[in-house]
Design a protein around this motif. Structure first.
Motif, PDB file in Angstrom:
ATOM      1  N   LEU A 158       0.671  -1.174  -0.109  1.00 37.16           N
ATOM      2  CA  LEU A 158      -0.135   0.080   0.219  1.00 37.16           C
ATOM      3  C   LEU A 158       0.822   1.295  -0.058  1.00 37.16           C
ATOM      4  O   LEU A 158       0.293   2.151  -0.622  1.00 37.16           O
ATOM      5  CB  LEU A 158      -0.949   0.018   1.288  1.00 37.16           C
ATOM      6  N   GLN A 159       1.945   1.228   0.739  1.00 35.11           N
ATOM      7  CA  GLN A 159       2.737   2.359   0.969  1.00 35.11           C
ATOM      8  C   GLN A 159       3.849   2.694  -0.089  1.00 35.11           C
ATOM      9  O   GLN A 159       4.360   3.812  -0.062  1.00 35.11           O
ATOM     10  CB  GLN A 159       2.930   2.525   2.220  1.00 35.11           C
ATOM     11  N   ARG A 160       4.497   1.644  -0.520  1.00 30.94           N
ATOM     12  CA  ARG A 160       5.619   1.617  -1.354  1.00 30.94           C
ATOM     13  C   ARG A 160       5.667   1.255  -2.709  1.00 30.94           C
ATOM     14  O   ARG A 160       6.718   1.144  -3.398  1.00 30.94           O
ATOM     15  CB  ARG A 160       6.709   0.735  -0.625  1.00 30.94           C
ATOM     16  N   THR A 161       4.586   0.886  -3.256  1.00 32.83           N
ATOM     17  CA  THR A 161       4.378   0.546  -4.809  1.00 32.83           C
ATOM     18  C   THR A 161       3.302   1.480  -5.343  1.00 32.83           C
ATOM     19  O   THR A 161       2.451   2.010  -4.714  1.00 32.83           O
ATOM     20  CB  THR A 161       3.636  -1.005  -4.746  1.00 32.83           C
ATOM     21  N   SER A 162       3.444   1.497  -6.734  1.00 29.30           N
ATOM     22  CA  SER A 162       2.738   2.544  -7.496  1.00 29.30           C
ATOM     23  C   SER A 162       0.989   1.689  -7.414  1.00 29.30           C
ATOM     24  O   SER A 162       0.177   2.530  -7.574  1.00 29.30           O
ATOM     25  CB  SER A 162       2.896   2.399  -8.989  1.00 29.30           C
ATOM     26  N   TYR A 163       0.857   0.317  -7.376  1.00 28.26           N
ATOM     27  CA  TYR A 163      -0.378  -0.148  -7.035  1.00 28.26           C
ATOM     28  C   TYR A 163      -1.118   0.400  -5.829  1.00 28.26           C
ATOM     29  O   TYR A 163      -2.240   0.805  -5.731  1.00 28.26           O
ATOM     30  CB  TYR A 163      -0.319  -1.655  -6.859  1.00 28.26           C
ATOM     31  N   GLY A 164      -0.299   0.418  -4.788  1.00 24.65           N
ATOM     32  CA  GLY A 164      -0.894   0.984  -3.605  1.00 24.65           C
ATOM     33  C   GLY A 164      -1.136   2.267  -3.588  1.00 24.65           C
ATOM     34  O   GLY A 164      -2.353   2.643  -3.157  1.00 24.65           O
ATOM     35  N   ARG A 165      -0.474   3.034  -4.247  1.00 20.51           N
ATOM     36  CA  ARG A 165      -0.780   4.637  -4.547  1.00 20.51           C
ATOM     37  C   ARG A 165      -2.095   4.454  -5.610  1.00 20.51           C
ATOM     38  O   ARG A 165      -2.949   5.671  -5.355  1.00 20.51           O
ATOM     39  CB  ARG A 165       0.200   5.283  -5.336  1.00 20.51           C
ATOM     40  N   HIS A 166      -2.359   3.735  -6.489  1.00 18.33           N
ATOM     41  CA  HIS A 166      -3.487   3.611  -7.318  1.00 18.33           C
ATOM     42  C   HIS A 166      -4.552   3.536  -6.469  1.00 18.33           C
ATOM     43  O   HIS A 166      -5.598   4.048  -6.846  1.00 18.33           O
ATOM     44  CB  HIS A 166      -3.321   2.891  -8.411  1.00 18.33           C
ATOM     45  N   ILE A 167      -4.472   2.475  -5.435  1.00 20.11           N
ATOM     46  CA  ILE A 167      -5.735   2.297  -4.708  1.00 20.11           C
ATOM     47  C   ILE A 167      -6.058   3.599  -3.787  1.00 20.11           C
ATOM     48  O   ILE A 167      -7.222   3.884  -3.829  1.00 20.11           O
ATOM     49  CB  ILE A 167      -5.332   1.103  -3.788  1.00 20.11           C
ATOM     50  N   TYR A 168      -5.118   4.255  -3.359  1.00 20.37           N
ATOM     51  CA  TYR A 168      -5.742   5.355  -2.645  1.00 20.37           C
ATOM     52  C   TYR A 168      -6.394   6.537  -3.454  1.00 20.37           C
ATOM     53  O   TYR A 168      -7.091   7.355  -3.245  1.00 20.37           O
ATOM     54  CB  TYR A 168      -4.395   6.084  -1.875  1.00 20.37           C
ATOM     55  N   ALA A 169      -5.598   6.457  -4.837  1.00 21.48           N
ATOM     56  CA  ALA A 169      -6.086   7.544  -5.795  1.00 21.48           C
ATOM     57  C   ALA A 169      -7.523   7.144  -6.315  1.00 21.48           C
ATOM     58  O   ALA A 169      -8.509   8.139  -6.240  1.00 21.48           O
ATOM     59  CB  ALA A 169      -5.219   7.653  -7.127  1.00 21.48           C
TER      60      ALA A 169
END
Length: 419
Positions: free
Chosen positions: A278-289
């Motif tokens: 969640l915090q260190r991958t682009s996939y995690g950033r996409h979830i928050y976005a």
């Protein structure tokens, strides 16, 4: 909005490290602005533990301390998966019985069909993945609201469990490896070794992050605060391992019972893994976005449908792991596995820990903290002799308070312009 002093050193500007006083003031400003993080859950946990310790001194005994981990493990694991769905502002009402379906598959494969434990575990997790893909596809591609889809799953999976359990049969779990997951302990030496590795790993991450941010000229936490975090984790883990390594058996001549439950490092590994995702991958950033603003995320080039499907897959996969732990703890699987209060407690754990029901805000750690609160309530009130009805009422009130805090935080954030 606070400003940070910048001092010139050579060709680049380097952000001056803030003082502890500034750090505390900034933290309090974030809290007043609605960003309370895990503060309510931690405060609630401290209050509950203090109350139960006073009313029932046996609450903090080594035996009960170990029971807290095993009692809340399955719910915590399911809640960890639910965090991903909640981050998108969705809901999965089928997670409880999905764990029951996966547990039933595990029991049939290992006991009825006689396959090795690892085949049964793989079959259970694959079942969870298939369930998640199905739910996610119906939500993302067909456009059915997640509430409706997962409510249908909640009803349907009860029937699937009954079918797999031959309309009410109980299937025993006799495999030593599976039984050990929730009923066996690490050796005292291994418990201390894992605690040392955890503290060292956390220290390395914190110090590297501090160094990298300082090297880039970014605002950093005071080194004293970083050291306090590391020391705090070391103290907490040290006390926990010490208590769990105490002899808990009533008759050591028959059997010895001490050490950290095996399920604890399993939860810890999953916590670290999903936190990293969640915090260190682009996939995690996409979830928050997507959770923050799905349309803006779509316009930014994020495949929103794929994100939606993937979080349901993660949720059902974690439900499968929760079902495996539940089957291990009970040494069997029955038609009620994953039913009763499992879903309510799992959703409650995620929300009580600090994950927002409105999407875009939450961490996997929230599920662990919330799971601890739910386990403490259930365990402490059980020690005091209260009925299940009273437990449900109290847990419901705590969940309502957590949702109220979430709503208050969002209102304050919108007023102050923070996020």
């Amino acid at each position: 909005m606070t400003t940070t002093a910048v001092k010139k050193e050579g060709p680049a500007a380097v952000a001056a490290e803030p003082t502890i006083g500034n750090h505390i003031r900034n933290y309090w400003a974030r809290v007043r602005g609605g960003d309370m993080g895990a503060l309510p859950a931690v405060a609630g946990l401290i209050v509950l533990c203090s109350v139960f310790a006073v009313l029932r001194p046996s609450f903090f005994s080594a035996v009960n301390f170990a029971n807290l981990f095993t009692q809340g493990a399955a719910v915590t694991l399911i809640a960890m998966g639910l965090v991903f769905v909640l981050l998108l502002g969705e809901i999965d009402l089928s997670a409880g019985f999905a764990s029951g379906v996966c547990a039933a598959v595990l029991a049939n494969v290992v006991t009825v069909l006689g396959y090795p434990w690892y085949v049964a575990v793989l079959a259970a997790i694959v079942t969870g993945v298939v369930i998640g893909l199905t739910l996610g596809f119906l939500v993302a591609k067909i456009g059915i609201p997640s509430f409706v889809v997962t409510l249908a799953g909640f009803l349907a999976f009860q029937g699937v469990v009954l079918t797999l359990m031959d309309e009410g049969a109980n299937i025993a779990i006799r495999d030593d490896v599976l039984v050990a997951i929730a009923n066996r302990n690490l050796t005292p030496a291994l418990g201390w070794a894992l605690a040392a590795v955890a503290v060292a790993g956390y220290a390395a991450v914190q110090l590297l992050r501090h160094r990298n941010r300082a090297a880039r000229g970014l605002l950093t936490d005071p080194i004293a605060v970083v050291a306090a975090r590391i020391a705090g984790l070391a103290v907490i883990l040290g006390i926990a391992v010490y208590v769990l390594n105490l002899e808990r058996s009533r008759n050591v001549l028959i059997t010895s019972l001490k050490g950290v439950p095996i399920v604890v490092p399993i939860i810890a590994v999953l916590l670290v893994t999903w936190t990293f995702v969640l915090q260190r991958t682009s996939y995690g950033r996409h979830i928050y976005a997507v959770g923050g603003n799905a349309e803006a995320a779509r316009r930014a080039g994020i495949n929103v449908d794929r994100i939606r499907i993937s979080v349901f897959v993660i949720c059902s996969s974690m439900a499968a792991i929760g079902g495996i732990v539940a089957a291990s703890r009970g040494n069997s699987v029955d038609p009620n596995t994953g039913g009763s209060n499992v879903l309510l407690y799992a959703v409650g754990a995620a929300v009580i820990g600090g994950t927002s029901l409105f999407g875009g805000k939450g961490r996997v750690l929230d599920a662990v903290l919330g799971g601890a609160v739910v386990a403490v309530i259930d365990n402490g009130m059980g020690l005091m002799g209260y009925s299940s009805g009273i437990k449900f009422v109290v847990t419901g009130v705590v969940l309502l308070l957590a949702a109220s805090v979430d709503a208050f935080s969002r209102r304050r954030s919108s007023v102050t312009g923070t996020r």
